[in-house]
Design an enzyme around this catalytic site. Structure first.
Site, mmCIF file in Angstrom:
data_model
loop_
_atom_site.group_PDB
_atom_site.id
_atom_site.type_symbol
_atom_site.label_atom_id
_atom_site.label_comp_id
_atom_site.label_asym_id
_atom_site.label_seq_id
_atom_site.Cartn_x
_atom_site.Cartn_y
_atom_site.Cartn_z
ATOM 1 N N HIS A 1 0.841 -1.199 0.000
ATOM 2 C CA HIS A 1 0.000 0.000 0.000
ATOM 3 C C HIS A 1 0.875 1.247 0.000
ATOM 4 O O HIS A 1 1.849 1.323 0.732
ATOM 5 C CB HIS A 1 -0.905 -0.002 1.236
ATOM 6 C CG HIS A 1 -1.990 1.022 1.196
ATOM 7 N ND1 HIS A 1 -1.754 2.362 1.408
ATOM 8 C CD2 HIS A 1 -3.327 0.909 0.961
ATOM 9 C CE1 HIS A 1 -2.896 3.027 1.309
ATOM 10 N NE2 HIS A 1 -3.862 2.168 1.027
ATOM 11 N N CYS B 1 -3.816 2.738 -4.451
ATOM 12 C CA CYS B 1 -4.696 3.559 -3.612
ATOM 13 C C CYS B 1 -4.696 4.965 -4.186
ATOM 14 O O CYS B 1 -3.732 5.714 -4.013
ATOM 15 C CB CYS B 1 -4.252 3.562 -2.157
ATOM 16 S SG CYS B 1 -5.356 4.547 -1.106
ATOM 17 N N HIS C 1 -7.765 0.422 -4.388
ATOM 18 C CA HIS C 1 -8.561 1.256 -3.483
ATOM 19 C C HIS C 1 -8.914 2.525 -4.257
ATOM 20 O O HIS C 1 -8.009 3.282 -4.620
ATOM 21 C CB HIS C 1 -7.758 1.651 -2.241
ATOM 22 C CG HIS C 1 -7.474 0.532 -1.307
ATOM 23 N ND1 HIS C 1 -6.725 0.707 -0.156
ATOM 24 C CD2 HIS C 1 -7.827 -0.775 -1.327
ATOM 25 C CE1 HIS C 1 -6.631 -0.448 0.488
ATOM 26 N NE2 HIS C 1 -7.288 -1.355 -0.206
ATOM 27 N N ASP D 1 -12.861 3.356 -1.171
ATOM 28 C CA ASP D 1 -12.040 3.564 0.010
ATOM 29 C C ASP D 1 -12.734 4.564 0.917
ATOM 30 O O ASP D 1 -13.951 4.698 0.894
ATOM 31 C CB ASP D 1 -10.640 3.998 -0.410
ATOM 32 C CG ASP D 1 -9.566 3.668 0.617
ATOM 33 O OD1 ASP D 1 -9.892 3.026 1.633
ATOM 34 O OD2 ASP D 1 -8.413 4.048 0.406
ATOM 35 N N HIS D 2 -11.984 5.279 1.700
ATOM 36 C CA HIS D 2 -12.536 6.148 2.732
ATOM 37 C C HIS D 2 -13.701 6.985 2.214
ATOM 38 O O HIS D 2 -13.644 7.548 1.120
ATOM 39 C CB HIS D 2 -11.468 7.104 3.265
ATOM 40 C CG HIS D 2 -10.284 6.406 3.853
ATOM 41 N ND1 HIS D 2 -9.147 7.074 4.204
ATOM 42 C CD2 HIS D 2 -10.069 5.103 4.154
ATOM 43 C CE1 HIS D 2 -8.260 6.204 4.690
ATOM 44 N NE2 HIS D 2 -8.796 5.011 4.660
ATOM 45 N N TYR E 1 -14.923 4.994 7.426
ATOM 46 C CA TYR E 1 -15.437 3.665 7.108
ATOM 47 C C TYR E 1 -16.909 3.480 7.460
ATOM 48 O O TYR E 1 -17.323 2.438 7.937
ATOM 49 C CB TYR E 1 -14.576 2.584 7.778
ATOM 50 C CG TYR E 1 -13.256 2.396 7.083
ATOM 51 C CD1 TYR E 1 -13.162 1.617 5.939
ATOM 52 C CD2 TYR E 1 -12.115 3.036 7.534
ATOM 53 C CE1 TYR E 1 -11.955 1.456 5.271
ATOM 54 C CE2 TYR E 1 -10.902 2.887 6.870
ATOM 55 C CZ TYR E 1 -10.829 2.095 5.743
ATOM 56 O OH TYR E 1 -9.632 1.953 5.083
#
Length: 353
Positions: free
Chosen positions: A206, A244, A271, A316-317, A330
């Site tokens: 990551h 990501c 991501h 993702d977030h 999340y």
């Protein structure tokens, strides 16, 4: 793409029943909660988690993450012991037909945000990073930083067990350079990738979040050059990357479309999220749509299609919206909205061909 969702296990307020109601959901990416870096993940523990997921008609598609022990990252005399533990965990994951491990190789600090409750104009809440806050902290006051006693600011992502050994970690990483950290990563990969190949488990490192150094500790996954160097050092499809977009995209110098085409078939996980860059090393995590942030999500999804990416991907977030009480980044609602948007982009791109 195989669409997935991050799930934190039985204690997660977002249930598997919630997740499976999102259209076209392939599975979840989970973890064994409570495992510390260096612990062996036993076959039966993994199978129990897998069975929970499969009972709901989903697949346990990958793991985030089997954390790397600091002895491995710092290159101490104990690292071989913990590498052997990691090999055992890889074998046990392979026996359970789990094909991807997302992991990071950062000294001391993992992902970092300076504000977990930045309020947007519409009343939703998101995560913020501002380098000015980090720069204003006395390096000699690091323990108070991570324990939440510095100017009312607590660094995110610090579990109590790790906090207790912070002083020891400082000593362990004292003087470590970027080159030494890279050498320690290569040493680790050279040991485990043959086991990954035998077990059918791909590694997916990551990127740094944020994608630049913090507190003078080196970071080696900040940009295209860093990631290409890693995958070339141990040349196997099992040594790959987690793309990501929010992490890499927080630096406007990172051209995500170029990164995707450069990494090609070594992207083992994706991501997908947006960020809004609002200043020098200052950004917030926005809604997923392109017009909500600084990244062209259409171009990113198109680039993944162009290289034939067919691996696991997830939103993702997300923001916290609609009054939800959620783990920062999340929540269910905004990530589900983001996933539907990404699926729509993906469908339109595929049909346009």
């Amino acid at each position: 793409m195989k669409w997935t969702f991050r799930w934190y296990g039985k204690e997660d307020p977002i249930t598997l029943d919630h997740i499976r109601q999102i259209p076209d959901m392939h599975g979840v990416v989970g973890t064994l909660v409570g495992k510390l870096p260096g612990d062996v993940w036993n076959y039966d523990e993994i199978k129990e988690l897998k069975d929970l997921v499969e009972e709901k008609g989903l697949k346990l598609a990958g793991i985030e993450s089997v954390a790397i022990h600091d002895s491995i990252k710092a290159g101490t005399s104990e690292r071989d012991k913990y590498i052997e533990n990691y090999k055992t965990t890889i074998r046990n994951l392979g026996k359970n037909d789990i094909g991807v491990i997302c992991y990071s190789f950062k000294p001391i600090f993992g992902w970092a945000k300076t504000n977990l409750s930045y309020e947007l104009d519409d009343g939703s809440v998101t995560l913020e990073y501002d380098q000015k806050i980090i720069d204003g902290i006395d390096p000699d006051d690091m323990f108070n930083l991570v324990s939440g006693q510095t100017k009312g600011f607590k660094l995110s992502g610090w579990e109590p067990e790790r906090l207790k050994k912070f002083k020891k970690l400082e000593e362990m990483y004292s003087g470590i350079t970027r080159e030494k950290l890279f050498e320690n990563l290569v040493y680790f990969l050279e040991k485990i990738i043959p086991v990954c190949e035998e077990s059918g488990v791909k590694m997916a490192i990551h990127p740094d979040d944020p994608p630049y150094e913090m507190f003078d500790y080196p970071r080696i996954t900040k940009n295209k050059e860093d990631l290409l160097r890693i995958i070339k050092a141990v040349d196997s499809p099992y040594n790959g990357v987690t793309l990501c977009t929010g992490s890499l995209g927080a630096n406007p110098d990172n051209d995500l479309v170029d990164i995707i085409h450069s990494l090609k078939y070594r992207i083992n996980f994706a991501h997908l999220r947006n960020v809004d860059i609002i200043g020098e090393k200052h950004f917030i995590e926005s809604a997923h749509k392109s017009n909500q942030g600084s990244l062209d999500m259409y171009a990113i999804v198109k680039a993944l299609n162009d290289i034939g990416f067919d691996g696991i991907a997830r939103p993702d977030h997300g923001r916290t919206i609609w009054g939800e009480i959620a783990r920062p980044g999340y929540g269910l609602y905004d990530r589900a909205l983001g996933l539907s948007y990404l699926q729509g982009l993906d469908e339109a791109i595929k049909k346009s061909k």
